[in-house]
Design a protein around this motif. Structure first.
Motif, PDB file in Angstrom:
ATOM      1  N   ASN A  95       0.839  -1.186   0.000  1.00 42.47           N
ATOM      2  CA  ASN A  95       0.000   0.000   0.000  1.00 42.47           C
ATOM      3  C   ASN A  95       0.882   1.247   0.000  1.00 42.47           C
ATOM      4  OD1 ASN A  95      -2.462  -1.348   0.010  1.00 42.47           O
ATOM      5  ND2 ASN A  95      -2.448  -1.547   2.236  1.00 42.47           N
ATOM      6  N   ILE A  96       0.467   2.243  -0.746  1.00 46.00           N
ATOM      7  CA  ILE A  96       1.221   3.493  -0.822  1.00 46.00           C
ATOM      8  C   ILE A  96       0.479   4.569  -0.043  1.00 46.00           C
ATOM      9  CG2 ILE A  96       2.075   5.320  -2.328  1.00 46.00           C
ATOM     10  CD1 ILE A  96       2.347   3.278  -4.536  1.00 46.00           C
ATOM     11  N   ALA A  97       1.184   5.226   0.875  1.00 46.77           N
ATOM     12  CA  ALA A  97       0.649   6.367   1.609  1.00 46.77           C
ATOM     13  C   ALA A  97       1.469   7.599   1.245  1.00 46.77           C
ATOM     14  CB  ALA A  97       0.709   6.115   3.112  1.00 46.77           C
ATOM     15  N   CYS A  98       0.791   8.720   1.081  1.00 45.68           N
ATOM     16  CA  CYS A  98       1.467   9.965   0.717  1.00 45.68           C
ATOM     17  C   CYS A  98       1.134  11.069   1.718  1.00 45.68           C
ATOM     18  CB  CYS A  98       1.037  10.426  -0.674  1.00 45.68           C
ATOM     19  SG  CYS A  98       1.624   9.408  -2.032  1.00 45.68           S
ATOM     20  N   SER A  99       2.086  11.963   1.902  1.00 43.61           N
ATOM     21  CA  SER A  99       1.891  13.173   2.696  1.00 43.61           C
ATOM     22  C   SER A  99       2.576  14.308   1.948  1.00 43.61           C
ATOM     23  CB  SER A  99       2.487  12.998   4.099  1.00 43.61           C
ATOM     24  OG  SER A  99       2.283  14.168   4.875  1.00 43.61           O
ATOM     25  N   LEU A 100       1.817  14.994   1.135  1.00 39.49           N
ATOM     26  CA  LEU A 100       2.390  15.963   0.200  1.00 39.49           C
ATOM     27  C   LEU A 100       1.853  17.379   0.398  1.00 39.49           C
ATOM     28  CD1 LEU A 100       2.134  13.755  -3.027  1.00 39.49           C
ATOM     29  CD2 LEU A 100       4.169  14.144  -1.619  1.00 39.49           C
ATOM     30  N   MET A 138      -3.056   6.640  -9.467  1.00 37.94           N
ATOM     31  CA  MET A 138      -1.798   5.937  -9.210  1.00 37.94           C
ATOM     32  C   MET A 138      -1.989   4.741  -8.282  1.00 37.94           C
ATOM     33  SD  MET A 138       0.897   8.971  -8.357  1.00 37.94           S
ATOM     34  CE  MET A 138       1.033  10.459  -9.348  1.00 37.94           C
ATOM     35  N   GLY A 139      -3.093   4.743  -7.562  1.00 35.93           N
ATOM     36  CA  GLY A 139      -3.326   3.675  -6.601  1.00 35.93           C
ATOM     37  C   GLY A 139      -2.893   4.015  -5.190  1.00 35.93           C
ATOM     38  N   VAL A 140      -2.762   5.324  -4.896  1.00 31.58           N
ATOM     39  CA  VAL A 140      -2.408   5.718  -3.522  1.00 31.58           C
ATOM     40  C   VAL A 140      -3.501   5.240  -2.574  1.00 31.58           C
ATOM     41  CG1 VAL A 140      -2.070   7.677  -1.971  1.00 31.58           C
ATOM     42  CG2 VAL A 140      -0.981   7.655  -4.231  1.00 31.58           C
ATOM     43  N   HIS A 141      -3.091   4.555  -1.528  1.00 35.41           N
ATOM     44  CA  HIS A 141      -4.012   3.919  -0.591  1.00 35.41           C
ATOM     45  C   HIS A 141      -4.472   4.891   0.502  1.00 35.41           C
ATOM     46  CE1 HIS A 141      -5.608   0.876   2.159  1.00 35.41           C
ATOM     47  NE2 HIS A 141      -4.791   1.327   3.095  1.00 35.41           N
ATOM     48  N   ARG A 142      -3.548   5.707   0.983  1.00 30.50           N
ATOM     49  CA  ARG A 142      -3.858   6.582   2.119  1.00 30.50           C
ATOM     50  C   ARG A 142      -3.151   7.914   1.969  1.00 30.50           C
ATOM     51  NH1 ARG A 142      -3.490   4.766   8.392  1.00 30.50           N
ATOM     52  NH2 ARG A 142      -5.238   3.531   7.615  1.00 30.50           N
TER      53      ARG A 142
END
Length: 211
Positions: free
Chosen positions: A27-32, A46-50
């Motif tokens: 799972n991919i998590a982002c904080s941008l 993109m399939g970002v999960h969280r």
């Protein structure tokens, strides 16, 4: 820290997404930071999960600690992320000078958002910073804050807190060593009853539980 992702960061996200698809499944998590609608759409594709994006504090107190943007800008990003069906991770910091009423307000705002995870920490004032003069919350006050926050959330949201509330204890300093062993034991037991990870307690507090 960034206000929002530039093309370089978005490109890195694309590369990460392709690597995950080609080599493994994680799972991919982002904080941008704050997002536009097109950026939200691209992250979802993109399939970002969280997505992690903290509100930090109550709407009524936000301008006292953040001057570069508004609470509403953060809120809008979070609503777009949730609508795009990514999981939302959103919390804040307690003890920055807000009132107890504003802590209740913050709890209600989080309840309205219904994030999937809520990381809430307590301010550790650092000398030389704008909030360096704020007193560190006493352990009992921190525990009362946890209890009241969950109670306020329950009143606003009958289904209770979201799936995971990690409110708890930035590096254990808030449940720091107490002067009396019996008080340390009571504090530790109260903390664990409220959901604090026992491994996050201070060494003296953990020792008191073994007595």
């Amino acid at each position: 820290a960034v206000r929002g992702p530039d093309e370089r960061l978005m490109s890195q996200g694309r590369e990460c997404s392709m690597a995950r698809r080609d080599f493994c499944y994680i799972n991919i998590a982002c904080s941008l930071g704050m997002l536009t609608q097109s950026q939200v759409d691209e992250l979802a594709a993109m399939g970002v999960h969280r997505y992690n994006h903290n509100l930090e504090t109550a709407r009524s107190y936000f301008a006292n600690v953040v001057t570069t943007h508004t609470w509403e800008e953060r809120w809008q990003t979070l609503r777009m992320v949730a609508k795009a069906e990514m999981e939302v991770c959103c919390g804040g910091i307690i003890g920055m000078g807000e009132t107890r009423e504003q802590r209740a307000e913050f709890a209600c705002q989080l309840a309205e958002l219904q994030p999937d995870e809520v990381p809430l920490n307590f301010l550790n004032p650092r000398p030389g910073t704008p909030l360096g003069a704020h007193p560190l919350l006493e352990p009992k006050e921190a525990l009362r804050t946890i209890d009241r926050t969950l109670a306020d959330w329950q009143r606003v949201s009958p289904n209770g807190p979201s799936r995971r509330v990690t409110m708890l204890m930035q590096k254990a300093f808030i449940l720091r060593d107490l002067n009396r062993a019996d008080e340390a034991r009571r504090t530790a037991e109260e903390a664990i009853a409220l959901g604090v990870d026992p491994t996050q307690l201070s060494p003296t507090t953990k020792k008191s539980l073994r007595k």
